[in-house]
Write an enzyme that holds these catalytic residues in place. Structure first.
Site, PDB file in Angstrom:
ATOM      1  N   ASN A 148       0.877  -1.165   0.000  1.00  0.00           N
ATOM      2  CA  ASN A 148       0.000   0.000   0.000  1.00  0.00           C
ATOM      3  C   ASN A 148       0.917   1.219   0.000  1.00  0.00           C
ATOM      4  O   ASN A 148       1.454   1.577   1.033  1.00  0.00           O
ATOM      5  CB  ASN A 148      -0.888  -0.031   1.257  1.00  0.00           C
ATOM      6  CG  ASN A 148      -1.741   1.220   1.407  1.00  0.00           C
ATOM      7  OD1 ASN A 148      -1.855   2.011   0.471  1.00  0.00           O
ATOM      8  ND2 ASN A 148      -2.329   1.403   2.579  1.00  0.00           N
ATOM      9  N   TRP A 149       1.102   1.771  -1.200  1.00  0.00           N
ATOM     10  CA  TRP A 149       2.061   2.876  -1.327  1.00  0.00           C
ATOM     11  C   TRP A 149       1.544   4.158  -0.663  1.00  0.00           C
ATOM     12  O   TRP A 149       2.283   5.093  -0.460  1.00  0.00           O
ATOM     13  CB  TRP A 149       2.353   3.159  -2.802  1.00  0.00           C
ATOM     14  CG  TRP A 149       3.160   2.093  -3.495  1.00  0.00           C
ATOM     15  CD1 TRP A 149       3.624   0.918  -2.963  1.00  0.00           C
ATOM     16  CD2 TRP A 149       3.610   2.115  -4.867  1.00  0.00           C
ATOM     17  NE1 TRP A 149       4.328   0.220  -3.900  1.00  0.00           N
ATOM     18  CE2 TRP A 149       4.338   0.918  -5.085  1.00  0.00           C
ATOM     19  CE3 TRP A 149       3.476   3.023  -5.925  1.00  0.00           C
ATOM     20  CZ2 TRP A 149       4.919   0.621  -6.318  1.00  0.00           C
ATOM     21  CZ3 TRP A 149       4.045   2.714  -7.155  1.00  0.00           C
ATOM     22  CH2 TRP A 149       4.764   1.532  -7.347  1.00  0.00           C
ATOM     23  N   LYS A 150       0.246   4.228  -0.400  1.00  0.00           N
ATOM     24  CA  LYS A 150      -0.390   5.440   0.145  1.00  0.00           C
ATOM     25  C   LYS A 150      -0.092   6.622  -0.795  1.00  0.00           C
ATOM     26  O   LYS A 150      -0.047   6.412  -2.003  1.00  0.00           O
ATOM     27  CB  LYS A 150       0.092   5.683   1.576  1.00  0.00           C
ATOM     28  CG  LYS A 150      -0.087   4.424   2.452  1.00  0.00           C
ATOM     29  CD  LYS A 150       0.039   4.678   3.914  1.00  0.00           C
ATOM     30  CE  LYS A 150      -0.218   3.377   4.670  1.00  0.00           C
ATOM     31  NZ  LYS A 150      -0.171   3.539   6.122  1.00  0.00           N
ATOM     32  N   HIS A 176      -9.595   1.608   4.561  1.00  0.00           N
ATOM     33  CA  HIS A 176      -8.372   1.868   5.319  1.00  0.00           C
ATOM     34  C   HIS A 176      -8.655   2.911   6.405  1.00  0.00           C
ATOM     35  O   HIS A 176      -9.399   3.860   6.186  1.00  0.00           O
ATOM     36  CB  HIS A 176      -7.259   2.361   4.376  1.00  0.00           C
ATOM     37  CG  HIS A 176      -5.919   2.323   5.027  1.00  0.00           C
ATOM     38  ND1 HIS A 176      -5.519   3.275   5.926  1.00  0.00           N
ATOM     39  CD2 HIS A 176      -4.916   1.415   4.948  1.00  0.00           C
ATOM     40  CE1 HIS A 176      -4.297   2.954   6.372  1.00  0.00           C
ATOM     41  NE2 HIS A 176      -3.914   1.832   5.795  1.00  0.00           N
ATOM     42  N   GLU A 199      -6.999   5.299   7.479  1.00  0.00           N
ATOM     43  CA  GLU A 199      -6.676   6.692   7.116  1.00  0.00           C
ATOM     44  C   GLU A 199      -7.830   7.319   6.340  1.00  0.00           C
ATOM     45  O   GLU A 199      -8.124   8.510   6.496  1.00  0.00           O
ATOM     46  CB  GLU A 199      -5.365   6.726   6.306  1.00  0.00           C
ATOM     47  CG  GLU A 199      -4.166   6.424   7.211  1.00  0.00           C
ATOM     48  CD  GLU A 199      -2.961   5.828   6.509  1.00  0.00           C
ATOM     49  OE1 GLU A 199      -2.888   5.848   5.265  1.00  0.00           O
ATOM     50  OE2 GLU A 199      -2.072   5.314   7.234  1.00  0.00           O
ATOM     51  N   GLU A 208      -5.889  -4.359  10.464  1.00  0.00           N
ATOM     52  CA  GLU A 208      -4.831  -3.386  10.703  1.00  0.00           C
ATOM     53  C   GLU A 208      -5.132  -2.599  11.973  1.00  0.00           C
ATOM     54  O   GLU A 208      -5.908  -1.642  11.939  1.00  0.00           O
ATOM     55  CB  GLU A 208      -4.741  -2.407   9.532  1.00  0.00           C
ATOM     56  CG  GLU A 208      -4.432  -3.061   8.204  1.00  0.00           C
ATOM     57  CD  GLU A 208      -3.781  -2.091   7.228  1.00  0.00           C
ATOM     58  OE1 GLU A 208      -2.715  -2.413   6.718  1.00  0.00           O
ATOM     59  OE2 GLU A 208      -4.332  -0.996   7.007  1.00  0.00           O
ATOM     60  N   GLY A 219       2.299   2.453  10.803  1.00  0.00           N
ATOM     61  CA  GLY A 219       3.322   3.481  10.652  1.00  0.00           C
ATOM     62  C   GLY A 219       3.982   3.894  11.955  1.00  0.00           C
ATOM     63  O   GLY A 219       4.709   4.889  12.004  1.00  0.00           O
ATOM     64  N   SER A 278       3.049  -1.912  10.556  1.00  0.00           N
ATOM     65  CA  SER A 278       4.492  -2.058  10.829  1.00  0.00           C
ATOM     66  C   SER A 278       4.999  -3.473  10.569  1.00  0.00           C
ATOM     67  O   SER A 278       5.870  -3.965  11.288  1.00  0.00           O
ATOM     68  CB  SER A 278       4.826  -1.594  12.255  1.00  0.00           C
ATOM     69  OG  SER A 278       4.491  -0.229  12.419  1.00  0.00           O
ATOM     70  N   GLY A 307       2.601  -1.061   4.305  1.00  0.00           N
ATOM     71  CA  GLY A 307       2.740   0.351   3.959  1.00  0.00           C
ATOM     72  C   GLY A 307       4.205   0.696   3.733  1.00  0.00           C
ATOM     73  O   GLY A 307       4.764   0.455   2.668  1.00  0.00           O
ATOM     74  N   GLY A 308       4.827   1.244   4.758  1.00  0.00           N
ATOM     75  CA  GLY A 308       6.210   1.744   4.665  1.00  0.00           C
ATOM     76  C   GLY A 308       7.177   0.791   3.985  1.00  0.00           C
ATOM     77  O   GLY A 308       7.962   1.203   3.108  1.00  0.00           O
TER      78      GLY A 308
HETATM   79  P1  PGA Z   1       2.613   0.398   7.684  1.00  0.00           P
HETATM   80  O1  PGA Z   1       1.174   0.651   7.027  1.00  0.00           O
HETATM   81  O2  PGA Z   1       3.105  -0.922   7.146  1.00  0.00           O
HETATM   82  O3  PGA Z   1       3.451   1.547   7.228  1.00  0.00           O
HETATM   83  O4  PGA Z   1       2.424   0.369   9.168  1.00  0.00           O
HETATM   84  C1  PGA Z   1       0.265  -0.407   6.820  1.00  0.00           C
HETATM   85  C2  PGA Z   1      -0.990   0.132   6.183  1.00  0.00           C
HETATM   86  O5  PGA Z   1      -1.467   1.198   6.616  1.00  0.00           O
HETATM   87  O6  PGA Z   1      -1.579  -0.487   5.263  1.00  0.00           O
END
Ligand code: PGA
Length: 252
Positions: free
Chosen positions: A9-11, A96, A98, A168, A174, A214, A235-236
Site C-alpha cells: 500500500n504505497w499510500k 483503510h 486513514e 490493521e 506506521g 508495521s 505500507g512503509g
Molecule cells: P505500515 O502501514 O506498514 O506503514 O504500518 C500499513 C498500512 O497502513 O496499510
C-alpha cells in the site's frame, strides 16, 4: 485453499516516474525468483494504467487504494470503480483507517464503495481494525465485527469470494509498533469465526485475512507462521523493493 498474499500500500507516495522505477525493480526481482504467494501493489490512481500494462505478464497484480461511492457524473475529482477497472487494475483497497479518519468514510459510504467495486469486477481488500483506546478498553473484537457488519456482511456468498480482509490495528500503522504474532492470531481467528457465522465454515476457510501495521521482513515470518494470518498489507516497507521482497520471502 485460501491464498497467501503480500500486498503493498504505497499510500500517497511516489511520482509516476518513481512508481514505474519501483515496479520495474520488483518485477525483475520476482521474475528471477518466483514468489510463494500472490503479490499485489496498491498504488495511487495515477500509476494504475501504466503499471497494469507494464505488469500484465508478471506475477504482480495491481490495486487501487480507493474508489468513489458514486457510479459516475458530477463528482469533481473522484475516480469511479469502473474507471479503476478500465486501467487493468484487479483490486481496490477500501476501508483503510486513514480514509475512515481523514476523509470521514463511514460504514455506509464504504458499503456503497464495496458494492460498486464488486459490481465492476474488482476484488476488494477490506480493512478493519481498532484504535489504541479501543484496544485498551478490550473492544477490538466488537470494533472489527461492527466494521464487517457495517460494510461487507450484506454481500452474497458469491460476492464474498472476491473479498480479502486486512486486519490493521490503527495503533500499529506506521508507528513501528507491531501487534505481537499472538495478538494478531487471536483476532484473526475471531474474524474468521465471524465470517464463518455469516458465510459458513468453508467460505471462512477460503477467506484470506491479512495483517497490516508495521509489518516488515524481520517480523513477517513469525506473523505469517500463525494459522489464521494469510499474509500482510504493507505500507512503509512496500516503498523499497528489497524491503518488500524480504516480506514476500517470509512465505518461503
Ligand atoms: P505500515 O502501514 O506498514 O506503514 O504500518 C500499513 C498500512 O497502513 O496499510
Amino acid at each position: 485453499m485460501r491464498k497467501k498474499i503480500v500486498a503493498g500500500n504505497w499510500k500517497m507516495n511516489k511520482t509516476l516516474q518513481e512508481g514505474v522505477a519501483l515496479a520495474t525493480e520488483l518485477k525483475n526481482i520476482l521474475a528471477a525468483e518466483k514468489p510463494n504467494c500472490e503479490v499485489i501493489i496498491g498504488t495511487p490512481f495515477i500509476h494504475l494504467a501504466t503499471l497494469s500494462e507494464m505488469l500484465k505478464d508478471s506475477v504482480i497484480a495491481v490495486s487501487a487504494e480507493n474508489c468513489a461511492n458514486k457510479e459516475s457524473g458530477a463528482y469533481t475529482g473522484e475516480v469511479s470503480a469502473a474507471m479503476v477497472k478500465s486501467t487493468g487494475a484487479e483490486y481496490v483497497i477500501l476501508g483503510h483507517s486513514e480514509r475512515r479518519e481523514y476523509y470521514n468514510e463511514t460504514p455506509e459510504i464504504l458499503k456503497e464503495k464495496v458494492d460498486l467495486a464488486l459490481a465492476n469486477g474488482l476484488k476488494v481488500i477490506f480493512c478493519i481494525g481498532e484504535s489504541l483506546a479501543q484496544r485498551e478498553a478490550n473492544e477490538q473484537e466488537a470494533v472489527c465485527k461492527a466494521e464487517l457488519q457495517g460494510s461487507v456482511f450484506h454481500l452474497t456468498a458469491e460476492q464474498w469470494k472476491n473479498i480479502v480482509i486486512a486486519y490493521e490495528p490503527i495503533w500499529a500503522i506506521g508507528t513501528g509498533k507491531t501487534a505481537t504474532a499472538e495478538q494478531a492470531e487471536e483476532i484473526h481467528a475471531f474474524i474468521r469465526k465471524c465470517v464463518a457465522d455469516v458465510y459458513g465454515a468453508q467460505a471462512a476457510d477460503d477467506t484470506s485475512i491479512l495483517y497490516g501495521g508495521s509489518c516488515k521482513a524481520s517480523n513477517a515470518p513469525e506473523l505469517f507462521s500463525k494459522p489464521d494470518i494469510d499474509g500482510g498489507l504493507i505500507g512503509g516497507a512496500s516503498l523499497k523493493a528489497p524491503d518488500f521482497k524480504g516480506i514476500i520471502d517470509a512465505w518461503k
